[in-house]
Design a protein around this motif. Structure first.
Motif, PDB file in Angstrom:
ATOM      1  N   VAL A   1      73.289  -9.042   6.794  1.00  0.00           N
ATOM      2  CA  VAL A   1      73.615  -8.565   5.458  1.00  0.00           C
ATOM      3  C   VAL A   1      72.857  -7.264   5.272  1.00  0.00           C
ATOM      4  CG1 VAL A   1      73.476  -9.001   2.977  1.00  0.00           C
ATOM      5  CG2 VAL A   1      73.897 -10.908   4.557  1.00  0.00           C
ATOM      6  N   VAL A   2      73.581  -6.202   4.988  1.00  0.00           N
ATOM      7  CA  VAL A   2      72.951  -4.906   4.735  1.00  0.00           C
ATOM      8  C   VAL A   2      73.266  -4.520   3.300  1.00  0.00           C
ATOM      9  CG1 VAL A   2      72.859  -2.471   5.384  1.00  0.00           C
ATOM     10  CG2 VAL A   2      73.170  -4.219   7.155  1.00  0.00           C
ATOM     11  N   ASP A   3      72.225  -4.209   2.550  1.00  0.00           N
ATOM     12  CA  ASP A   3      72.374  -3.803   1.160  1.00  0.00           C
ATOM     13  C   ASP A   3      71.470  -2.597   0.944  1.00  0.00           C
ATOM     14  OD1 ASP A   3      72.901  -3.634  -1.535  1.00  0.00           O
ATOM     15  OD2 ASP A   3      71.646  -5.337  -2.092  1.00  0.00           O
ATOM     16  N   GLY A   4      72.029  -1.406   1.161  1.00  0.00           N
ATOM     17  CA  GLY A   4      71.222  -0.199   1.054  1.00  0.00           C
ATOM     18  C   GLY A   4      70.151  -0.195   2.111  1.00  0.00           C
ATOM     19  N   GLU A   5      68.900  -0.042   1.701  1.00  0.00           N
ATOM     20  CA  GLU A   5      67.805  -0.008   2.673  1.00  0.00           C
ATOM     21  C   GLU A   5      67.371  -1.393   3.131  1.00  0.00           C
ATOM     22  OE1 GLU A   5      63.951   0.123  -0.258  1.00  0.00           O
ATOM     23  OE2 GLU A   5      64.944   2.001   0.215  1.00  0.00           O
ATOM     24  N   ALA A   6      67.823  -2.438   2.458  1.00  0.00           N
ATOM     25  CA  ALA A   6      67.441  -3.803   2.803  1.00  0.00           C
ATOM     26  C   ALA A   6      68.439  -4.407   3.795  1.00  0.00           C
ATOM     27  CB  ALA A   6      67.382  -4.665   1.549  1.00  0.00           C
ATOM     28  N   MET A   7      67.912  -5.203   4.724  1.00  0.00           N
ATOM     29  CA  MET A   7      68.772  -5.858   5.697  1.00  0.00           C
ATOM     30  C   MET A   7      68.221  -7.245   5.986  1.00  0.00           C
ATOM     31  SD  MET A   7      69.849  -4.691   9.577  1.00  0.00           S
ATOM     32  CE  MET A   7      68.185  -4.282  10.037  1.00  0.00           C
ATOM     33  N   TRP A   8      69.103  -8.226   6.063  1.00  0.00           N
ATOM     34  CA  TRP A   8      68.754  -9.568   6.464  1.00  0.00           C
ATOM     35  C   TRP A   8      69.474  -9.830   7.779  1.00  0.00           C
ATOM     36  CZ3 TRP A   8      69.473  -7.936   1.591  1.00  0.00           C
ATOM     37  CH2 TRP A   8      68.480  -8.234   0.655  1.00  0.00           C
TER      38      TRP A   8
ATOM     39  N   TYR B   1      63.974 -10.561   7.090  1.00  0.00           N
ATOM     40  CA  TYR B   1      64.209  -9.453   6.170  1.00  0.00           C
ATOM     41  C   TYR B   1      63.630  -8.189   6.783  1.00  0.00           C
ATOM     42  CZ  TYR B   1      63.640  -6.318   2.236  1.00  0.00           C
ATOM     43  OH  TYR B   1      63.686  -5.226   1.411  1.00  0.00           O
TER      44      TYR B   1
ATOM     45  N   ASP C   1      62.964  -3.988   5.930  1.00  0.00           N
ATOM     46  CA  ASP C   1      62.974  -2.915   4.935  1.00  0.00           C
ATOM     47  C   ASP C   1      63.242  -1.563   5.588  1.00  0.00           C
ATOM     48  OD1 ASP C   1      60.648  -2.297   6.266  1.00  0.00           O
ATOM     49  OD2 ASP C   1      59.339  -2.606   4.545  1.00  0.00           O
TER      50      ASP C   1
END
Length: 178
Positions: free
Chosen positions: A128-135, A146, A148
């Motif tokens: 899951v990528v949400d902007g600068e965050a990734m799981w 997680y 950053d």
């Protein structure tokens, strides 16, 4: 009362942590307080024997303890990082590419449904990528991590601790339904 030579090696996650009197998930005990400093004195697979400053000890899921840094790196050395996310990202990318290739073969009729099911059995990929965050899902260690953009930290584990794995990972405890 403080145990002589007590030097915390870890801190309990912000949500607290369940304890056991033995490394056996069948008999949970009391919960440790959030952010309580503990010293890991023994490991058995995913399990860690956590010693508290008052001398009380209990077994916990060692993957979930947050490590305590002990001083800055020596001059001239790079600062320590939790983990480099690139190897896990590469592994996830490779697994996803293999799945896509098999899916293309199935869609083109070069692979039947039974063969597709057999060749993808046990394959687990999650990103899951949400902007600068990734799981990222780490299938080898059955955990979500997680990232950053610079460091990788365990975010949630899928199962209770086992005695099979010699590796412990730190995490805030969030059990994930498979």
């Amino acid at each position: 009362m403080t145990v002589p030579d007590f030097l915390p090696s870890h801190v309990v996650p912000p949500d607290g942590l369940t304890t056991w009197s033995a490394p056996d998930a069948a008999w949970p005990g009391v919960r440790l307080d959030p952010l309580l400093p503990v010293q890991v004195v023994e490991r058995r697979g995913d399990w860690a024997l956590a010693l508290c400053s008052n001398g009380w000890s209990a077994w916990v899921d060692g993957r979930l303890l947050l490590p305590v840094p002990h001083g800055p790196p020596a001059a001239g050395q790079a600062a320590a990082r939790t983990a480099d996310p690139r190897p896990l990202l590469g592994a996830v990318s490779g697994d996803l590419s293999r799945y896509r290739e098999l899916m293309e073969e199935l869609a083109a009729g070069r692979l039947d449904g039974e063969s597709f099911a057999e060749r993808t059995r046990g394959m687990r990929v999650g990103v899951v990528v949400d902007g600068e965050a990734m799981w990222l899902y780490d299938a080898r260690h059955e955990r979500w991590c997680y990232c950053d953009g610079g460091t990788l930290e365990t975010y949630a584990v899928e199962r209770m601790p086992s005695g099979n794995s010699a590796e412990g990972a730190s995490a805030a405890y969030r059990e994930v339904e498979p």
